[in-house]
Design an enzyme around this catalytic site. Structure first.
Site, PDB file in Angstrom:
ATOM      1  CE  LYS B 106      -4.138  -1.949   0.138  1.00 17.73           C
ATOM      2  NZ  LYS B 106      -5.115  -1.765  -0.945  1.00 17.73           N
ATOM      3  CD  GLU B 128     -10.106   4.057   0.677  1.00 15.75           C
ATOM      4  OE1 GLU B 128      -9.985   5.294   0.631  1.00 15.75           O
ATOM      5  OE2 GLU B 128      -9.377   3.293  -0.002  1.00 15.75           O
ATOM      6  CB  SER B 395      -0.231  -7.938  -1.372  1.00 16.76           C
ATOM      7  OG  SER B 395      -1.135  -8.707  -0.604  1.00 16.76           O
TER       8      SER B 395
HETATM    9  C1  LIG Z   1      -1.827  -6.877   2.280  1.00 21.63           C
HETATM   10  C2  LIG Z   1      -2.973  -6.522   1.396  1.00 21.63           C
HETATM   11  N1  LIG Z   1      -3.111  -7.160   0.227  1.00 21.63           N
HETATM   12  C3  LIG Z   1      -4.136  -6.895  -0.598  1.00 21.63           C
HETATM   13  C4  LIG Z   1      -5.103  -5.971  -0.278  1.00 21.63           C
HETATM   14  C5  LIG Z   1      -6.241  -5.759  -1.222  1.00 21.63           C
HETATM   15  O1  LIG Z   1      -6.246  -4.541  -1.872  1.00 21.63           O
HETATM   16  P1  LIG Z   1      -5.854  -4.421  -3.400  1.00 21.63           P
HETATM   17  O2  LIG Z   1      -6.762  -5.304  -4.173  1.00 21.63           O
HETATM   18  O3  LIG Z   1      -6.061  -2.990  -3.707  1.00 21.63           O
HETATM   19  O4  LIG Z   1      -4.447  -4.817  -3.546  1.00 21.63           O
HETATM   20  C6  LIG Z   1      -4.990  -5.262   0.935  1.00 21.63           C
HETATM   21  C7  LIG Z   1      -6.003  -4.259   1.301  1.00 21.63           C
HETATM   22  O5  LIG Z   1      -6.097  -3.750   2.357  1.00 21.63           O
HETATM   23  C8  LIG Z   1      -3.901  -5.559   1.787  1.00 21.63           C
HETATM   24  O6  LIG Z   1      -3.763  -4.924   2.961  1.00 21.63           O
END
Ligand SMILES: Cc1ncc(COP(=O)(O)O)c(C=O)c1O
Lengths: 271, 416
Positions: B106, B128, B395
């Site tokens: 993020k 948000e 992620s």
């Molecule tokens: C670690 C992590 N992966 C994925 C996501 C999903 O969001 P996005 O689809 O925008 O990557 C989030 C959302 O809070 C997250 O914290």
């Protein structure tokens, strides 16, 4: 295009007063009560805005959001919105009727069918909060085909090019949002609103209604002195929220609508 | 669009904008700017500021310096050999976004938008948040740039991500609980939009995923493409060729677009998006808007939505707050319709199992969101050959999820 809205403003102008535009959410607190409430409000208004309940009313404050929640919880469907419009039209052949709401509801039905059903129910115009002029391609042809006015919003953040765009793309009237904020917030400064409305008028021949945040008869009278129409929403909706008893809600709405009617007619009133 | 020739050559990153939306922000029939009139001008100003910044080498110098020295990029691409052996198929590489400062991808986006906010002279930022990762990343950037910060978060999400709520407060942000609707991510977006309508003059809305009204899907994607650009260079260096498959979880689509976009024109790379199947796609309690949604308009863009026949948005469910959202970025919707995206999904239970598996066999505790990508990725990898290569976007890290995970595993009962 619908001429009924134009006639409403001509009539008001001839009578030397501003139009009173009243809003309620269809189906609030349930479809049965909503029918009586809408008819009661309509009796005092020149134009009625019938809100189409939506699960995510992003531009609305807590009062109108709660109305959507009540209406949906009571099982209000889009068919009820059309039926309520039809009932209001039947009793009030000359008043303006505008459906107001968010894009996803007509989009889900398809704008063509939505427009057909709205027109059949006697609706004159449609105001979709989250379809700005730029996204008009999605609905314009359907609205035109069914002679529905497309009411567009202007706000304190709208520069001249956007005012011109709204004049070109919109019809019926322009709805000036009196504040940068959501419905039900506090009305903006009256002098700012007056000068912005005068400025919009200098760029457009369309009637200009002012709304968002008008809660007292005194505010309505102040705005009525220079605008073509005064929109009152949250204040009427809050009469429903404040009265769980159906008759009490009707009475409270009747009294507050009468006060707003008097205020926009230029009668003397207590603040 | 590109930078002045030769003004900022970089060994890893490039700066052209490919697959751009049209002038109105439409990706095919999706996207656009379905916003209230009050927000149209502020959105246009952000769009102009973004294009101006993107064409300015100084902006990228500053951004990349922060990404390197503050965030810790480039993140490693890690060949997970034990996981590969356990899975028994394709070679699995993990893109370690969990190693970024603040623990998730993020922050790539909040650094970019924070710099934009500062360029535009905004004194306050709002956001948000669902899992709290975007909220923490926003609060972090606000602290770094000395800006006031308000974070909107559903009360339900606050309960399941309490450590992140406390981190945001420690960082000086004000966390505002949202009780409306389902008290989760979509309601937090509604509330942030309501605030922004009233404050847009001095406030920048740092949107957390590749969705929302134009220009957010575009600029969030651009700020996250560092993920895929690095991964592309790293796999070429480590394996000598491109991957066969790239896998990412999808909430709104920011980590997915970040990893997948730079492989989009590599026709031989399969791009896989993994959605949250909650209790199962057949249960009706999930958050798989690409797999089970219909076209609709919410939060400023036309996309796939979980909604009823009359356009009312329906409540979603996922064990992971960050995937618990009824919409999805418009560009992913287009890629799906164009056949460029392969869909998959993982249930709550599968994600929990994948979290434990990676933890035990590699010593890496992934976020529950990322665990969805792991679960589906490993399933796919099992059916592939050992000479094939898969990159999975890790992620974020799982620290924020520990209470929630222990609760689901029954470890918090009677002091076990
Ligand atoms: C670690 C992590 N992966 C994925 C996501 C999903 O969001 P996005 O689809 O925008 O990557 C989030 C959302 O809070 C997250 O914290």
């Amino acid at each position: 295009m619908s001429t009924r809205l134009a006639q409403v403003f001509e009539r008001c102008r001839a009578q030397g007063r501003a139009a009173l535009v009243g809003y309620l959410t269809a189906g609030d607190p349930n479809p049965q009560q909503s029918r009586e409430l809408l008819l009661t409000l309509a009796a005092h208004c020149d134009i009625i805005e019938i809100g189409m309940p939506f699960s995510d009313p992003m531009a609305d404050g807590p009062v109108i959001e709660a109305a959507s929640v009540r209406a949906l919880a009571a099982g209000t469907h889009i068919s009820d919105v059309f039926e309520l419009s039809r009932v209001v039209r039947q009793v009030n052949p000359d008043m303006g009727i505008v459906l107001m709401g968010y894009a996803n509801v007509p989009f889900a039905m398809g704008f063509e069918l939505f427009s057909e059903r709205a027109a059949a129910a006697g609706v004159d115009g449609v105001l979709i909060v989250d379809i700005p002029p730029e996204e008009g391609a999605i609905c314009d042809a359907a609205f035109k085909a069914h002679a529905l006015d497309r009411i567009l919003l202007l706000s304190p953040t709208s520069p001249d090019e956007r005012i011109r765009l709204a004049c070109d793309e919109g019809s019926g009237f322009l709805y000036y949002v009196s504040l940068t904020g959501i419905t039900g917030a506090d009305m903006g400064d009256i002098n700012d609103i007056r000068s912005k409305v005068a400025h919009i008028r200098s760029l457009s021949g369309m009637p200009v209604c002012v709304g968002f945040g008008i809660k007292t008869a005194a505010q309505a009278a102040e705005v009525a002195a220079f605008a073509d129409g005064v929109v009152v929403g949250s204040h009427f909706v809050s009469q429903i929220a404040a009265n769980s008893d159906a008759d009490a809600a009707l009475e409270a709405l009747d009294a507050s609508a009468a006060a707003m009617q008097a205020a926009t007619s230029g009668f003397q009133l207590e603040a | 669009m590109s930078l002045p020739q030769g003004s900022l050559d970089h060994p890893l990153y490039h700066f052209d904008i490919s697959h751009a939306p049209d002038a109105g922000g439409h990706f095919g029939r999706f996207g656009g700017r379905f916003a209230a009139e009050t927000l149209m001008q502020p959105l246009k100003e952000i769009e102009e500021a973004f294009y101006a910044a993107w064409a300015d080498p100084e902006f990228h110098r500053e951004r990349l310096d922060l990404l390197k020295n503050y965030v810790g990029r480039a993140t490693p691409l890690y060949h997970a050999e034990r996981l590969t052996k356990l899975t028994g198929g394709a070679q699995i590489y993990l893109k370690r976004e969990d190693l970024n400062h603040t623990g998730a991808h993020k922050i790539n986006n909040t650094i970019g938008q924070g710099l934009l906010a500062r360029r535009m002279g905004k004194k306050r930022v709002i956001a948000e948040t669902g899992a709290g990762q975007h909220g923490v990343a926003t609060a972090t950037v606000a602290a770094l740039f000395g800006m006031q910060c308000d974070i909107y978060m559903g009360r339900e999400d606050m309960a399941r991500q309490m450590p992140n709520v406390l981190r945001m407060r420690l960082l000086g942000a004000n966390v505002i609980p949202v009780d409306s609707g389902s008290a989760t991510l979509k309601d937090a977006v509604n509330e942030a939009l309501r605030n922004w309508v009233a404050t847009c003059e001095d406030t920048f809305y740092i949107f957390g995923t590749a969705a929302g009204p134009h220009p957010y899907p575009l600029l969030v994607r651009q700020f996250h493409t560092v993920i895929g650009q690095e991964a592309r260079a790293q796999i070429l260096e480590q394996a000598g060729r491109l991957p066969d498959v790239a896998v990412a979880c999808v909430g709104g689509g920011s980590n997915a677009m970040g990893l997948l976009h730079p492989f989009r024109d590599d026709a031989d790379v399969r791009l896989v998006a993994v959605e949250a199947a909650g209790y199962g796609l057949d249960s009706g309690r999930h958050a798989a808007s690409l797999a089970a949604g219909t076209a609709g308009i919410l939060h400023g863009n036309l996309t796939f939505l979980l909604e009823d026949a009359e356009g009312q948005v329906i409540p979603t469910h996922s064990i992971s707050a960050g995937l618990d959202y009824p919409g999805v970025g418009p560009e992913l919707a287009l890629m799906l319709e164009e056949g460029r995206l392969q869909l998959d999904a993982a249930t709550d239970d599968e994600a929990l199992a994948a979290l434990q598996q990676l933890t035990r066999c590699e010593g890496i505790i992934p976020a529950l969101e990322s665990s969805h990508a792991l679960a589906a990725g490993c399933r796919l990898a099992a059916g592939m050959r050992p000479d094939q290569i898969m990159i999975i976007n890790l992620s974020g890290r799982g620290d924020k999820d520990m209470d929630n995970v222990f609760k689901h595993l029954g470890w918090l009962e009677d002091g076990k």
